[in-house]
Each structure stands twice: as structure tokens, then as C-alpha cells.
Scaffold this motif. Structure first.
Motif, PDB file in Angstrom:
ATOM      1  N   GLY A  42       0.782  -1.226   0.000  1.00  0.00           N
ATOM      2  CA  GLY A  42       0.000   0.000   0.000  1.00  0.00           C
ATOM      3  C   GLY A  42       0.812   1.274   0.000  1.00  0.00           C
ATOM      4  O   GLY A  42       0.245   2.366   0.152  1.00  0.00           O
ATOM      5  N   ASN A  43       2.120   1.170  -0.190  1.00  0.00           N
ATOM      6  CA  ASN A  43       2.988   2.349  -0.189  1.00  0.00           C
ATOM      7  C   ASN A  43       3.379   2.740  -1.615  1.00  0.00           C
ATOM      8  O   ASN A  43       3.269   1.934  -2.532  1.00  0.00           O
ATOM      9  N   HIS A  44       3.874   3.963  -1.782  1.00  0.00           N
ATOM     10  CA  HIS A  44       4.279   4.416  -3.108  1.00  0.00           C
ATOM     11  C   HIS A  44       5.516   3.643  -3.566  1.00  0.00           C
ATOM     12  O   HIS A  44       6.304   3.151  -2.754  1.00  0.00           O
ATOM     13  N   ALA A  45       5.686   3.523  -4.872  1.00  0.00           N
ATOM     14  CA  ALA A  45       6.808   2.788  -5.462  1.00  0.00           C
ATOM     15  C   ALA A  45       7.362   3.564  -6.644  1.00  0.00           C
ATOM     16  O   ALA A  45       6.609   4.097  -7.458  1.00  0.00           O
ATOM     17  N   ILE A  46       8.682   3.628  -6.724  1.00  0.00           N
ATOM     18  CA  ILE A  46       9.364   4.232  -7.866  1.00  0.00           C
ATOM     19  C   ILE A  46       9.800   3.116  -8.812  1.00  0.00           C
ATOM     20  O   ILE A  46      10.325   2.088  -8.360  1.00  0.00           O
ATOM     21  N   ASP A  47       9.568   3.279 -10.113  1.00  0.00           N
ATOM     22  CA  ASP A  47       9.947   2.258 -11.076  1.00  0.00           C
ATOM     23  C   ASP A  47      10.666   2.871 -12.265  1.00  0.00           C
ATOM     24  O   ASP A  47      10.507   4.060 -12.563  1.00  0.00           O
ATOM     25  N   LEU A  48      11.449   2.039 -12.943  1.00  0.00           N
ATOM     26  CA  LEU A  48      12.235   2.458 -14.102  1.00  0.00           C
ATOM     27  C   LEU A  48      12.163   1.372 -15.164  1.00  0.00           C
ATOM     28  O   LEU A  48      12.279   0.183 -14.849  1.00  0.00           O
ATOM     29  N   ASN A  49      11.990   1.772 -16.415  1.00  0.00           N
ATOM     30  CA  ASN A  49      11.930   0.816 -17.518  1.00  0.00           C
ATOM     31  C   ASN A  49      12.819   1.279 -18.662  1.00  0.00           C
ATOM     32  O   ASN A  49      12.840   2.454 -19.016  1.00  0.00           O
ATOM     33  N   LEU A  50      13.586   0.348 -19.254  1.00  0.00           N
ATOM     34  CA  LEU A  50      14.383   0.603 -20.445  1.00  0.00           C
ATOM     35  C   LEU A  50      14.032  -0.461 -21.472  1.00  0.00           C
ATOM     36  O   LEU A  50      13.981  -1.659 -21.147  1.00  0.00           O
ATOM     37  N   ASN A  51      13.789  -0.049 -22.712  1.00  0.00           N
ATOM     38  CA  ASN A  51      13.337  -0.980 -23.733  1.00  0.00           C
ATOM     39  C   ASN A  51      14.042  -0.707 -25.060  1.00  0.00           C
ATOM     40  O   ASN A  51      14.210   0.436 -25.468  1.00  0.00           O
ATOM     41  N   TYR A  52      14.464  -1.778 -25.739  1.00  0.00           N
ATOM     42  CA  TYR A  52      15.131  -1.701 -27.036  1.00  0.00           C
ATOM     43  C   TYR A  52      14.283  -2.433 -28.071  1.00  0.00           C
ATOM     44  O   TYR A  52      13.832  -3.547 -27.825  1.00  0.00           O
ATOM     45  N   GLN A  53      14.092  -1.832 -29.233  1.00  0.00           N
ATOM     46  CA  GLN A  53      13.274  -2.437 -30.278  1.00  0.00           C
ATOM     47  C   GLN A  53      13.955  -2.319 -31.628  1.00  0.00           C
ATOM     48  O   GLN A  53      14.625  -1.327 -31.912  1.00  0.00           O
ATOM     49  N   GLY A  54      13.757  -3.344 -32.470  1.00  0.00           N
ATOM     50  CA  GLY A  54      14.279  -3.300 -33.821  1.00  0.00           C
ATOM     51  C   GLY A  54      13.810  -4.478 -34.637  1.00  0.00           C
ATOM     52  O   GLY A  54      13.980  -5.635 -34.233  1.00  0.00           O
ATOM     53  N   ASN A  55      13.162  -4.213 -35.768  1.00  0.00           N
ATOM     54  CA  ASN A  55      12.706  -5.271 -36.678  1.00  0.00           C
ATOM     55  C   ASN A  55      11.816  -6.300 -36.003  1.00  0.00           C
ATOM     56  O   ASN A  55      11.877  -7.496 -36.296  1.00  0.00           O
ATOM     57  N   GLY A  56      10.979  -5.860 -35.100  1.00  0.00           N
ATOM     58  CA  GLY A  56      10.049  -6.752 -34.420  1.00  0.00           C
ATOM     59  C   GLY A  56      10.599  -7.338 -33.133  1.00  0.00           C
ATOM     60  O   GLY A  56       9.827  -7.753 -32.255  1.00  0.00           O
ATOM     61  N   PHE A  57      11.920  -7.408 -32.988  1.00  0.00           N
ATOM     62  CA  PHE A  57      12.518  -7.929 -31.766  1.00  0.00           C
ATOM     63  C   PHE A  57      12.585  -6.827 -30.702  1.00  0.00           C
ATOM     64  O   PHE A  57      12.729  -5.646 -31.016  1.00  0.00           O
ATOM     65  N   TYR A  58      12.503  -7.229 -29.465  1.00  0.00           N
ATOM     66  CA  TYR A  58      12.620  -6.270 -28.373  1.00  0.00           C
ATOM     67  C   TYR A  58      13.238  -6.957 -27.157  1.00  0.00           C
ATOM     68  O   TYR A  58      13.208  -8.180 -27.011  1.00  0.00           O
ATOM     69  N   ALA A  59      13.824  -6.163 -26.289  1.00  0.00           N
ATOM     70  CA  ALA A  59      14.395  -6.648 -25.037  1.00  0.00           C
ATOM     71  C   ALA A  59      14.457  -5.483 -24.078  1.00  0.00           C
ATOM     72  O   ALA A  59      14.580  -4.321 -24.491  1.00  0.00           O
ATOM     73  N   GLY A  60      14.377  -5.769 -22.815  1.00  0.00           N
ATOM     74  CA  GLY A  60      14.392  -4.668 -21.872  1.00  0.00           C
ATOM     75  C   GLY A  60      14.515  -5.107 -20.432  1.00  0.00           C
ATOM     76  O   GLY A  60      14.608  -6.304 -20.122  1.00  0.00           O
ATOM     77  N   ALA A  61      14.522  -4.115 -19.569  1.00  0.00           N
ATOM     78  CA  ALA A  61      14.614  -4.344 -18.128  1.00  0.00           C
ATOM     79  C   ALA A  61      13.681  -3.374 -17.427  1.00  0.00           C
ATOM     80  O   ALA A  61      13.500  -2.227 -17.865  1.00  0.00           O
ATOM     81  N   TRP A  62      13.083  -3.853 -16.334  1.00  0.00           N
ATOM     82  CA  TRP A  62      12.155  -3.038 -15.556  1.00  0.00           C
ATOM     83  C   TRP A  62      12.421  -3.299 -14.086  1.00  0.00           C
ATOM     84  O   TRP A  62      12.656  -4.445 -13.684  1.00  0.00           O
ATOM     85  N   GLY A  63      12.387  -2.262 -13.274  1.00  0.00           N
ATOM     86  CA  GLY A  63      12.629  -2.431 -11.848  1.00  0.00           C
ATOM     87  C   GLY A  63      11.713  -1.566 -11.022  1.00  0.00           C
ATOM     88  O   GLY A  63      11.257  -0.503 -11.469  1.00  0.00           O
ATOM     89  N   SER A  64      11.419  -2.023  -9.796  1.00  0.00           N
ATOM     90  CA  SER A  64      10.519  -1.279  -8.918  1.00  0.00           C
ATOM     91  C   SER A  64      10.834  -1.580  -7.456  1.00  0.00           C
ATOM     92  O   SER A  64      11.398  -2.632  -7.123  1.00  0.00           O
ATOM     93  N   GLN A  65      10.440  -0.675  -6.598  1.00  0.00           N
ATOM     94  CA  GLN A  65      10.469  -0.933  -5.172  1.00  0.00           C
ATOM     95  C   GLN A  65       9.355  -1.908  -4.815  1.00  0.00           C
ATOM     96  O   GLN A  65       8.274  -1.873  -5.406  1.00  0.00           O
ATOM     97  N   VAL A  66       9.600  -2.778  -3.840  1.00  0.00           N
ATOM     98  CA  VAL A  66       8.584  -3.694  -3.324  1.00  0.00           C
ATOM     99  C   VAL A  66       8.692  -3.735  -1.799  1.00  0.00           C
ATOM    100  O   VAL A  66       9.722  -3.357  -1.238  1.00  0.00           O
ATOM    101  N   ASP A  67       7.646  -4.212  -1.156  1.00  0.00           N
ATOM    102  CA  ASP A  67       7.637  -4.349   0.296  1.00  0.00           C
ATOM    103  C   ASP A  67       6.762  -5.537   0.674  1.00  0.00           C
ATOM    104  O   ASP A  67       5.542  -5.457   0.605  1.00  0.00           O
ATOM    105  N   PHE A  68       7.411  -6.650   1.018  1.00  0.00           N
ATOM    106  CA  PHE A  68       6.691  -7.853   1.424  1.00  0.00           C
ATOM    107  C   PHE A  68       6.774  -8.086   2.934  1.00  0.00           C
ATOM    108  O   PHE A  68       6.457  -9.169   3.424  1.00  0.00           O
TER     109      PHE A  68
END
Length: 210
Positions: A42-68
Motif C-alpha cells: 500500500g505504499n508508493h513505489a518508484i519504477d524504471l523501464n528501459l526498452n530496445y526495439q528493432g525489426n520486431g525484436f525487443y528486449a528490456g529491463a524493468w525495476g521497482s520498489q517492493v515491500d513484502f
């Protein structure tokens, strides 16, 4: 087998993407929901995403804060895939995704297949270690709302996946987003909000896109 192939697939895709399109976003949300369950207590979270695309292919990374409620503070997801537009109304998407955490939790890999037709989108995920752990989501973008993007969704966990998530087997939701220049204002509202439990079933977010 697929776990060993995931890093190789990422390398194979990243190499030609040196000359491909690069995009990303950074933002903050009032809560981080994943498949109907809060990942940040129930707390706020900061996230970041980076994505690469070309000729239909793509790859990327995504990250976020979590609290379990334990020592886990961050989630890191890595993905790679191929998206193909069959026509101006239909497209398919196939890929691999790995969920990682900074401590305690073991890495998890899934393969996913997506199909979009007009305003309908369907995605099906299967855990590579246990094929009984599946997740399916169907969404529909409302065509009569033009001021913003509004979609309704219905999501289904397999019985075993629902037990592991500690939630229900399925849920309804609504996603809203509005582009404001390089920024995107969005909201996620799940069906539990109908019963007055808004704080635990809704989140708003603001992202800067680059």
C-alpha cells in the motif's frame, strides 16, 4: 533449458539493437499492483523501464520498489521477445520474462504469448518450472472514449497460482491513462474498490517517458 537460453536470447537480441530504437520511462505510483495483489504494502513505489526495439525484436529491463514485510526491497524484471503485426488490426507477441529480487526470493521465468485483434488483447503466461502455474489476462480498450485511453480487463490465475499469490483465482479491473507531452498519468482500479475498499484496490501513477 529455457532458463539457460534466456541470457543467450537477450544477448542475441541486444547485439543488433545497438542501432535500434531505445525508449524508457521513470515514474512513481501510489502502489504497485501485480496480478491483482499489492507488491508494496500500500505504499508508493518508484519504477524504471528501459526498452530496445528493432525489426520486431525487443528486449528490456524493468525495476521497482517492493515491500513484502521482509528484507526484499527491489524487483528486477528482464524480458525479450518478438512482436509481429499480421495486419493493421491483428498482431501477435511471443517472449520470455524473468522476475528477480534483491534477496531471499528465487528467480522465476515465464514464457508468454499475446494476441491482439482490434481493441481486444489476450496474454497467456506459463511458468517454466511448473506448467500448472499460469496467468491469463483479457483486456478491451473502449473505443468511444477519445480523451484518454480506458480499458477494462479480466484476469485469471490457475488454481495453484492463486494459492501462491494469496489472492483470488480471477479479478476484474480498469486501466486509465492520459498522455501529457512526455508524461503519462495513469490509474489502476480493481473490482474490490466497488465495495468501498479503494485504498487497497486502486493506484495512480505519473511517468516521464524518454
Amino acid at each position: 533449458m529455457f532458463k539457460k537460453l534466456l541470457p543467450l536470447l537477450a544477448v542475441a537480441i541486444f547485439a543488433p539493437l545497438m542501432y535500434a530504437d531505445v525508449s524508457g520511462s521513470v515514474g512513481v505510483s501510489s502502489d504497485y499492483f501485480w496480478r491483482g495483489v499489492s507488491q508494496n504494502d500500500g505504499n508508493h513505489a518508484i519504477d524504471l523501464n528501459l526498452n530496445y526495439q528493432g525489426n520486431g525484436f525487443y528486449a528490456g529491463a524493468w525495476g521497482s520498489q517492493v515491500d513484502f514485510g521482509n528484507e526484499v526491497d527491489h524487483e528486477y524484471d528482464y524480458y525479450a521477445g518478438y512482436a509481429l503485426a499480421i495486419s493493421d488490426k491483428m498482431a501477435v507477441d511471443v517472449g520470455l520474462i524473468q522476475y528477480k529480487y534483491d534477496t531471499l526470493i528465487e528467480d522465476t521465468e515465464e514464457i508468454y504469448v499475446g494476441v491482439s485483434l482490434n481493441n481486444f488483447v489476450l496474454y497467456h503466461h506459463v511458468n517454466l518450472d511448473n506448467s500448472d502455474l499460469t496467468f491469463t489476462e483479457v483486456s478491451y480498450t473502449l473505443p468511444f472514449i477519445t480523451q484518454m485511453n480506458v480499458s477494462v480487463l479480466y484476469a485469471m490465475h490457475s488454481d495453484e497460482a492463486a494459492v501462491m499469490m494469496g489472492g483470488d483465482e480471477d479479478y476484474f479491473g480498469m486501466k486509465l491513462s492520459k498522455d501529457l507531452g512526455n508524461f503519462t498519468l495513469s490509474a489502476m482500479v480493481m473490482d474490490g474498490a466497488r465495495h468501498g475498499d479503494i485504498m487497497d484496490n486502486a493506484a495512480i501513477a505519473l511517468h516521464y517517458n524518454f
